[in-house]
Each structure stands twice: as C-alpha cells, then as structure tokens.
Enzyme design. Structure first.
Site, PDB file in Angstrom:
ATOM      1  N   GLU A 467       4.430   6.890 -16.493  1.00 38.92           N
ATOM      2  CA  GLU A 467       5.781   6.698 -15.977  1.00 38.92           C
ATOM      3  C   GLU A 467       6.508   5.729 -16.882  1.00 38.92           C
ATOM      4  O   GLU A 467       5.888   4.793 -17.387  1.00 38.92           O
ATOM      5  CB  GLU A 467       5.700   6.163 -14.541  1.00 38.92           C
ATOM      6  CG  GLU A 467       5.100   7.190 -13.587  1.00 38.92           C
ATOM      7  CD  GLU A 467       5.024   6.691 -12.139  1.00 38.92           C
ATOM      8  OE1 GLU A 467       5.479   5.564 -11.862  1.00 38.92           O
ATOM      9  OE2 GLU A 467       4.486   7.430 -11.307  1.00 38.92           O
ATOM     10  N   HIS A 485       8.980   8.507  -8.367  1.00 36.96           N
ATOM     11  CA  HIS A 485       8.276   7.326  -7.817  1.00 36.96           C
ATOM     12  C   HIS A 485       9.230   6.448  -6.980  1.00 36.96           C
ATOM     13  O   HIS A 485       9.421   5.265  -7.269  1.00 36.96           O
ATOM     14  CB  HIS A 485       7.642   6.497  -8.949  1.00 36.96           C
ATOM     15  CG  HIS A 485       6.569   5.570  -8.441  1.00 36.96           C
ATOM     16  ND1 HIS A 485       5.559   5.096  -9.227  1.00 36.96           N
ATOM     17  CD2 HIS A 485       6.346   5.019  -7.214  1.00 36.96           C
ATOM     18  CE1 HIS A 485       4.771   4.310  -8.522  1.00 36.96           C
ATOM     19  NE2 HIS A 485       5.237   4.252  -7.287  1.00 36.96           N
TER      20      HIS A 485
HETATM   21  N1  LIG Z   1       4.801   6.195  -4.083  1.00 33.48           N
HETATM   22  C1  LIG Z   1       5.005   4.934  -3.862  1.00 33.48           C
HETATM   23  O1  LIG Z   1       6.088   4.408  -4.114  1.00 33.48           O
HETATM   24  C2  LIG Z   1       3.930   4.121  -3.261  1.00 33.48           C
HETATM   25  C3  LIG Z   1       2.640   4.363  -3.593  1.00 33.48           C
HETATM   26  N2  LIG Z   1       1.638   3.616  -3.051  1.00 33.48           N
HETATM   27  C4  LIG Z   1       0.274   3.938  -3.448  1.00 33.48           C
HETATM   28  O2  LIG Z   1      -0.401   4.529  -2.347  1.00 33.48           O
HETATM   29  C5  LIG Z   1      -1.771   4.234  -2.421  1.00 33.48           C
HETATM   30  C6  LIG Z   1      -2.237   3.641  -1.097  1.00 33.48           C
HETATM   31  O3  LIG Z   1      -1.556   2.418  -0.854  1.00 33.48           O
HETATM   32  P1  LIG Z   1      -1.944   1.528   0.393  1.00 33.48           P
HETATM   33  O4  LIG Z   1      -2.151   2.393   1.562  1.00 33.48           O
HETATM   34  O5  LIG Z   1      -0.955   0.444   0.435  1.00 33.48           O
HETATM   35  O6  LIG Z   1      -3.341   0.966  -0.082  1.00 33.48           O
HETATM   36  P2  LIG Z   1      -4.558   0.525   0.853  1.00 33.48           P
HETATM   37  O7  LIG Z   1      -5.424  -0.297   0.003  1.00 33.48           O
HETATM   38  O8  LIG Z   1      -4.064  -0.038   2.126  1.00 33.48           O
HETATM   39  O9  LIG Z   1      -5.306   1.884   1.179  1.00 33.48           O
HETATM   40  C7  LIG Z   1      -6.058   2.586   0.244  1.00 33.48           C
HETATM   41  C8  LIG Z   1      -7.178   3.315   1.002  1.00 33.48           C
HETATM   42  O10 LIG Z   1      -7.856   4.141   0.096  1.00 33.48           O
HETATM   43  C9  LIG Z   1      -9.243   4.092   0.401  1.00 33.48           C
HETATM   44  N3  LIG Z   1     -10.026   4.501  -0.745  1.00 33.48           N
HETATM   45  C10 LIG Z   1     -10.318   3.783  -1.847  1.00 33.48           C
HETATM   46  N4  LIG Z   1     -11.064   4.514  -2.702  1.00 33.48           N
HETATM   47  C11 LIG Z   1     -11.253   5.715  -2.106  1.00 33.48           C
HETATM   48  C12 LIG Z   1     -11.945   6.889  -2.482  1.00 33.48           C
HETATM   49  N5  LIG Z   1     -12.580   6.969  -3.648  1.00 33.48           N
HETATM   50  N6  LIG Z   1     -11.937   7.915  -1.627  1.00 33.48           N
HETATM   51  C13 LIG Z   1     -11.298   7.850  -0.461  1.00 33.48           C
HETATM   52  N7  LIG Z   1     -10.632   6.756  -0.036  1.00 33.48           N
HETATM   53  C14 LIG Z   1     -10.607   5.704  -0.860  1.00 33.48           C
HETATM   54  C15 LIG Z   1      -9.460   2.674   0.801  1.00 33.48           C
HETATM   55  O11 LIG Z   1     -10.631   2.549   1.586  1.00 33.48           O
HETATM   56  C16 LIG Z   1      -8.210   2.362   1.590  1.00 33.48           C
HETATM   57  O12 LIG Z   1      -8.395   2.611   2.970  1.00 33.48           O
HETATM   58  C17 LIG Z   1      -1.918   3.302  -3.616  1.00 33.48           C
HETATM   59  O13 LIG Z   1      -2.232   4.033  -4.764  1.00 33.48           O
HETATM   60  C18 LIG Z   1      -0.556   2.730  -3.759  1.00 33.48           C
HETATM   61  O14 LIG Z   1      -0.319   2.204  -4.975  1.00 33.48           O
HETATM   62  C19 LIG Z   1       1.877   2.621  -2.156  1.00 33.48           C
HETATM   63  C20 LIG Z   1       3.162   2.315  -1.810  1.00 33.48           C
HETATM   64  C21 LIG Z   1       4.302   3.022  -2.371  1.00 33.48           C
HETATM   65  O1  LIG Z   2       3.735  -0.312  -4.029  1.00 35.27           O
HETATM   66  C1  LIG Z   2       3.270   0.590  -4.732  1.00 35.27           C
HETATM   67  O2  LIG Z   2       2.061   0.733  -4.992  1.00 35.27           O
HETATM   68  C2  LIG Z   2       4.173   1.555  -5.308  1.00 35.27           C
HETATM   69  O3  LIG Z   2       3.738   2.526  -5.864  1.00 35.27           O
HETATM   70  C3  LIG Z   2       5.620   1.285  -5.326  1.00 35.27           C
HETATM   71  O4  LIG Z   2       5.915   1.087  -6.681  1.00 35.27           O
HETATM   72  P1  LIG Z   2       7.319   0.478  -7.133  1.00 35.27           P
HETATM   73  O5  LIG Z   2       7.367  -0.947  -6.684  1.00 35.27           O
HETATM   74  O6  LIG Z   2       8.369   1.316  -6.442  1.00 35.27           O
HETATM   75  O7  LIG Z   2       7.360   0.600  -8.609  1.00 35.27           O
END
Ligand SMILES: NC(=O)C1=CN([C@@H]2O[C@H](COP(=O)(O)OP(=O)(O)OC[C@H]3O[C@@H](n4cnc5c(N)ncnc54)[C@H](O)[C@@H]3O)[C@@H](O)[C@H]2O)C=CC1
Ligand SMILES: O=C(O)C(=O)COP(=O)(O)O
Length: 750
Positions: A467, A485
């Site tokens: 990205e 994103h």
């Molecule tokens: N698109 C966006 O703007 C956003 C993307 N994200 C992304 O979403 C993802 C999740 O974020 P959160 O829920 O805040 O994180 P979190 O840490 O709360 O949850 C992640 C979960 O994945 C599980 N996990 C880890 N390795 C695993 C595996 N190999 N197989 C199955 N489960 C596994 C963990 O046990 C945990 O429950 C991250 O990659 C984060 O960066 C988060 C916020 C915004």
């Molecule tokens: O919080 C995360 O992991 C996200 O992916 C959000 O990313 P950003 O702060 O929008 O660049």
C-alpha cells in the site's frame, strides 16, 4: 570506597593521528596500489600486504608525516591525569618493528609520555593488560574488543545498526569519546559531580519541549492535545527521506498503516522513545528492532474495531445487493432491474477467521442477519466462541462449509497467504471472500485467478500486500469490490483512536506507565500507583549501581507478599534499566532492560515468596566483591527504600544523601558532622542502622548542599569508615511528603 578502575587502550592511527587516508594515497602514488582511503584504518583487516605496511610505517615512511588529531595531545594528557598513567596504553596494530618511528612521531608532536603496545591481536594484549575500555576508529577492532567484554568507543558518524553489540559505543570524535570516559570516571569516583548527583539523569542539560513526528492523518482534537505539550512535525510517512530526516530529533513518532517503521528508521532516530500506532495492526513496525532499541510501542486496539467491522458488513452487503454495479448502471441512465441478481444473507454460512476485536464486532452484527456462523481462531477460548454465537471449527472445515469467508487476523508469518490456491480450492464453488484485515493474508494472484474462473463468485477487499496499491491483479475484475484501506477510518474511529494515542503518547513521554503498550506487559495496577512504585524501583536500581559500580554478573529480585506477576515485571524492568544505565553505555529503558542484561551476560532472576510479608517487598541483590542489597517496601499506596545492605531504615531513603558503611564506634557521627560543617554542608537528617552494638553499621545523612570531593575524601580517612557514597533519590510522592512510610505501612493493606 569501591571505585571502578578504567584501564584504557587507545588506537594510534585515526585516533591520535588524523584520519589515515594520506597513507593509502601515498601507497597508491608510490607503489602503484589501488587502496581505498580507509585501508589504513585497519590495514591488517583490509589485507594490505605486509611489505606495504612495513614501508608505510617504517623509517621515513608516510606515517611519519601524518598530522596529529585535533587537540589529541591535550586530550591524552587529561586521560593520563584522570585515569592515572598506569591505566592508559596506546595499542596499535602497526608492525612492532615500527616502534621507533611511532615513538619519534609522538615526541615530535609533543604528546605526553604514554606506553605503547604493538599487537596484531589487540584483544589478546588488552586482556593481558586488564583493559576495560578502548577507543578505536576501526569497526573490526571495536567489535573484537566488544566480544571480549571490553567497552569500545568507536569514532564514527555512521548510525549504529540495531544489532550492534551494546559494548560498541559510537561517538563522533576523540573529544567526545574522552568526555564520555571522563564522565564515567567522574561519576563513579569518590564524589558525584553536581550534574550527576541526580537520581534520574536528564537527557538534556536544559529541559526541552518534546518533539512529536506525525506521519499520517490523525484526528484534529488529538493533534491539538499533542501540540499543547510538544512541538509537532507533520510529514508524509511514505516519503522515506522526509521520514528519516524528521525522526532524527523526534521523541515520539505517530504513524498509521502507511508508514513503514524499519530498523533503518529506528537507527536514524537516536532520541526516539515512543512509537504510537494510531490504529490496531503493528505489522508496519519492526517490533523486534524497537524493543532492542528500548523504544516503547503503543497502539489503540479496539478503538477502530466497530469501524472495520461495519466496513466488512458493508462489503458483504455491497456484494450481496450488487450495489456497485447497480449504482453505476442507474447513474448511467440504464434501468436494469432484470440484470442484477441480489441475494439475502439470511440462511447463509459465514466463516470468520480471527475472532478478536474486529472479528467479534462482525460476528455480533451478523447474528442479526440470521446467518450460521463458523469461526476459526486457535487462540481464544470455547467460552468466547459460545458468547459470540460462533461454532468453533478447524480451518479446513471452515473453508469447506462456508458461503462467505471473512478474515480478521493480524499479518504474521503464520497468517501469510492463509488463503492461497490450495485453500481456495477447498472453498465451495461460488463462495465469497472478504478481506479487511491485511493484504498479506490473501494471495492476490490465486484469488484473481479463482475469480476469473468463477470458482470464487465475488470478493470484497479493503487491504493490499503493498500500500498504497496503484496496481493489483484484482483491479478491473467485475466481481470485486475494492476500497483503499478505509475500514478503520470512520470519523468515530479516528476520534477514539486519536484520544487513546494522544493521551498515552504524552503520558509515556512523561515516564508514566500506559495500558496500551505492545512491548511491555499490560499492567494490572492503576497507572499512578504503578508509576510511584516503579519510580522508587528506579531509584533502588540507581542506588544499587552506586553501591556496586562494577557491573555484577547477577541481579536477583525477590518479591515478597502478594504481588501480581505483571507488577513484579514492571518493578524489575524499572530497577534493572536504571542500574544498567550506570553499568553500560547503552540506551536502556524498561522496554529493553532484560534484553540488554542478557547481551551483557547479566543474569536476572525473579523469585516470588508469596508466603512471606504481609506488606509487599521487592529486594534487589547483586553479586560482586561485596554483594549489595536494596529493599523497596510497598504498602500499595506508596513505596520507599527501607533497607540497604540488610540494614533496616526508619524512614525511606530520599533526597541528597551521604551513605557510609562503618564500624559502630562512638564519635564517628560527630567527626563526619564536623567535616561537613567545615565545608558548609547542612545536615537535614540522619539515620543509623546496625545489627549489634559495636558491629557493622550503616549511616544515612540527608544533606541540603552538595558534598565537595575534598569533604568526602576527609570523611574516608576517619578510622572505622569503610565506604562512603553520595547519592540523590527522588522525594516521596507529594501526598506522602513528610509522612514516614512506616506509618503508612501500619495501615491495613487494600
Ligand atoms: N481495514 C482496516 O482499516 C482495519 C484493519 N484491521 C486489521 O484487522 C485485523 C484484526 O484486528 P483486531 O481485531 O483489532 O486484532 P485482534 O488482535 O483483536 O484480533 C486478532 C485475532 O486473530 C487471531 N489470530 C491470530 N493468529 C491467527 C491465526 N493464525 N489463525 C486464526 N486466528 C488467528 C487472534 O487470536 C485474535 O483473536 C488486523 O490485521 C488489523 O490490523 C484492524 C482495524 C482496521
Ligand atoms: O488499525 C488498523 O490495523 C488498520 O488497519 C487501520 O489502518 P489505518 O490507521 O487506517 O492506516
């Protein structure tokens, strides 16, 4: 008095002489060689032929024409005066036969007399001489010294790689190397100079406003909060040159996903103490390198989970309801009611991979759509699955049974290409793929291929392996809904993330303990209480390193009473980092204290004795010629150092103090008082600890004024006084000021 003796080995070429580039240039001219300018920084290491070395360093050779380094004579004299002529050597890898030339050069350039050793293997000689420190301009020699446990100041303006030995200390020039050595010698000498007599060495002589670099868009209120306490530097984190420049004097760096915080960035940021990720995923930050460098990494997990969760549902519904194509077609004036074939989510099976904060939000919302939920997350409990109404299954079962699969896992080696060609082959024909987690989780080539074949019916993608994504195999495919994103970018998310990140960044810069650290244990204690306890632990670490100035080989912590493991870890890290700041030249913080200790072969142990004290205590003990011991008592409100070298004290240690170990004899206190009076040092308070009359005793004198070196020297001549130290420790917390901890300790514990 225990005193660290510094025995110093100084390189000759490039340290006492100017940079030896003229030697290579002369050899190139006279002998037709093609040596680089640095060849004689370490001629043996650069494989310069012996015959060339003999000529360069021999009688009448170009080495005799070198100039001296700026002020080198005066600086060497200061070293000889401070460390003692018996503790300083010039150790050079010039051939031994060139001794006369080298000695003549030193005389002609009016260097003070100093012994000189010629050695191919400098470390072997240094070891035999008992050398503790060295000054070098060659990285190879510096590394060899470091491997032998000898701290080496390396004259270099290059930033240190993050994996460099902690015993290699880079300084720009000889003057600064010598300044460091002299301050080291002064700090551990008989009296602490005023500037060093502080319990918590300031990083700057003058307090300076903190500088925070913000490399991406953050909430405006958060920005203002930060700007109220610090100077803000705004840059675009994707511009590497701007980033590398901005971090040079930054105390904190605030990033979102687009800024890659690599080792290179950290190496360019010598003052950096905090990296705050305004969001959840920290995969763009080299956590290992940050931890090694002692930099605290913060994030704001959960604050954007609703945003990312709702975005996931939006992509699912956009696909189910054909929103993107129907929108475009209607805008274009085509009324195509028969073309679009939307479907209901109700009754479908959705597989959620990763049931953390975002995955949970997705599960909770999807339940309202009356779908069947399967989930794969090996790191959460069965109870959590039950709470969320999700059936736990293994990954293969999930793949084989879902209509829609959605990923909510972090980017790790384990999740890299979790959805690859093999995994896609297991999906039912017509399945839908949603990825709002990280681009690395899905193989885009395999997905594009499956979408083209129709095996995967549609995909909703918010994240890309690289990205900003200006190209992707997914671009242009009709059955793919793409967003740049923005899953976590809702107004509300930015505000919530901003509030957490701005307040905790400022708190961390003030030295407070924050709940959202990624590379320190989460704290189960309220931050202000933990702060007080860790401040006192920091003071205890400082005191133990004053008592034991030579780095010990063991640092043993005994935790008595009921203390949560995370609290014990914070206390250990605080005390250890403070002691290591005196025992090494590395930048040590609680974040890297254990790592630095391991690198320096300092064995750290933590033992819990929960049966022992009703009032919790932390004892720190180091080995050495005379082992030392400091105990912090903690009544769960305030903490104080109540024991030194097994002598109990009436009041907690604080303020400017003279601590002596002596034999309990009449008159000693009076004699010390008389000496201090003569030097106009006012005594504010005194306490004495002893085990038995006439036995070993410890005395702590609180003084209002600094104690001159001469006064301490006189005190040390008093018969029966064996050691004397000057140390300054923080005053008790404001609410406890003037109130002995003993009184507080008598109250029932919480
Ligand atoms: N698109 C966006 O703007 C956003 C993307 N994200 C992304 O979403 C993802 C999740 O974020 P959160 O829920 O805040 O994180 P979190 O840490 O709360 O949850 C992640 C979960 O994945 C599980 N996990 C880890 N390795 C695993 C595996 N190999 N197989 C199955 N489960 C596994 C963990 O046990 C945990 O429950 C991250 O990659 C984060 O960066 C988060 C916020 C915004
Ligand atoms: O919080 C995360 O992991 C996200 O992916 C959000 O990313 P950003 O702060 O929008 O660049």
């Amino acid at each position: 008095m225990e005193k660290l003796t510094i025995r110093l080995a100084l390189d000759l070429d490039g340290v006492l002489t100017e940079h030896p580039a003229p030697l290579a240039q002369a050899a190139n001219r006279a002998l037709g060689m093609q040596l680089p300018d640095h060849a004689f920084v370490d001629s043996a290491g650069c494989n310069v032929p012996d015959a060339v070395r003999e000529w360069v360093y021999g009688p009448g050779g170009p080495a005799s024409l070198l100039e001296a380094a700026p002020r080198a004579q005066e600086l060497l004299q200061r070293l000889l005066d401070t460390l003692g002529a018996e503790n300083v050597w010039i150790v050079t890898a010039r051939p031994a036969r060139s001794r006369a030339v080298a000695e003549d050069w030193l005389r002609r350039h009016r260097f003070p007399a100093c012994r000189i050793e010629f050695a191919d293997d400098k470390v072997e000689v240094a070891r035999a001489l008992g050398v503790t420190h060295a000054i070098e301009d060659s990285l190879r020699h510096a590394t060899c010294y470091a491997r032998a446990g000898i701290t080496c100041f390396l004259l270099s303006s290059e930033p240190a790689p993050a994996d460099e030995s902690p015993l290699v200390v880079r300084v720009p020039d000889l003057a600064q190397a010598i300044e460091r050595i002299l301050s080291l010698a002064g700090e551990i000498g008989p009296v602490l100079p005023q500037a060093n007599a502080r319990w918590h060495e300031p990083e700057d002589a003058e307090p300076r406003r903190r500088r925070i670099v913000i490399s991406d868009l953050i909430d405006e209120k958060a920005r203002q909060r930060l700007a109220a306490e610090a100077d803000i530097v705004d840059i675009d984190g994707r511009d590497r040159a701007a980033l590398l420049k901005a971090v040079q004097d930054a105390d904190a760096l605030i990033v979102r996903s687009e800024t890659l915080v690599t080792r290179e960035v950290l190496a360019a940021a010598p003052r950096l103490r905090v990296i705050a990720r305004a969001g959840s995923g920290v995969d763009n930050i080299d956590l290992e390198a940050a931890t090694q460098a002692g930099i605290l990494v913060l994030n704001a997990p959960g604050a954007n989970a609703v945003s990312a969760g709702e975005h996931t549902i939006a992509l699912m519904l956009a696909i189910a309801r054909c929103v993107p194509e129907a929108n475009a077609s209607t805008h274009a004036g085509r009324w195509e009611r028969k073309r679009f074939k939307p479907f209901d989510l109700k009754g479908k099976t959705v597989g959620i991979v990763g049931l953390g904060r975002v995955g949970s939000v997705v599960a909770q919302r999807l339940r309202a759509f009356e779908v069947r939920l399967l989930g794969y997350d090996p790191y959460i409990t069965r109870e959590r699955f039950a709470q969320l109404g999700v059936e736990p299954v293994d990954y293969e079962t999930l793949l084989e049974n879902v209509d829609i699969i959605t990923f909510h896992v972090p980017a790790t080696p384990e999740t890299h290409h979790m959805l690859d060609a093999d995994a896609i082959a297991r999906l039912r024909p017509g399945a839908i793929v949603i990825n709002c987690a990280r681009g690395e989780v899905v193989d885009p080539v395999a997905l594009a291929e499956a979408l083209q074949r129709g095996h995967v019916a549609a995909a909703g993608i918010d994240v890309f392996p690289e990205e900003p994504a200006y190209a992707s195999p997914l671009f242009g495919l009709p059955n793919v809904v793409l967003t740049p994103h923005i899953g976590g970018s809702s107004r509300e998310a930015l505000e919530a993330v901003g509030e957490i990140i701005s307040t905790t960044t400022l708190a961390a810069l003030r030295g407070e303990i924050v709940p959202n650290a990624v590379n320190l244990p989460a704290a189960s204690l309220r931050a202000p209480e933990l702060l007080r306890l860790t401040q006192v632990a920091d003071a205890a670490g400082h005191l133990i390193a004053v008592l034991q100035p030579n780095r010990p080989s063991t640092f043993a912590v005994t935790v008595r009473g009921q203390v949560a493991p995370d609290v014990a870890e914070h206390v250990t890290a605080a005390a250890l980092s403070s002691a290591l700041r005196r025992w090494s030249d590395r930048r040590v913080t609680p974040v890297n204290a254990r790592l630095v200790a391991a690198e320096l072969n300092l064995l750290v142990s933590v033992r819990f004795d929960s049966s022992a004290a009703a009032i919790p205590e932390f004892s720190f003990e180091v080995d050495g010629e005379s082992p030392h011991h400091v105990t912090v008592r903690w009544d769960r409100k305030d903490a104080g150092i109540m024991e030194v070298d097994r002598f109990s004290l009436e009041r907690p240690l604080a303020g400017h103090m003279l601590i002596t170990h002596h034999r309990d004899r009449p008159g000693i206190v009076g004699q010390i008082g008389t000496i201090l009076g003569r030097y106009e040092v006012n005594i504010a308070g005194m306490q004495v600890g002893r085990h038995q009359r006439g036995g070993e005793a410890i005395m702590v004198l609180n003084v209002d004024d600094p104690i001159p070196e001469e006064a301490l020297a006189e005190i040390l001549t008093i018969p029966h006084i064996s050691t004397a130290y000057v140390v300054s420790l923080p005053e008790p917390a404001p609410q406890m000021a003037g109130r002995p901890v003993r009184a507080a300790l008598s109250q029932p514990a919480d």
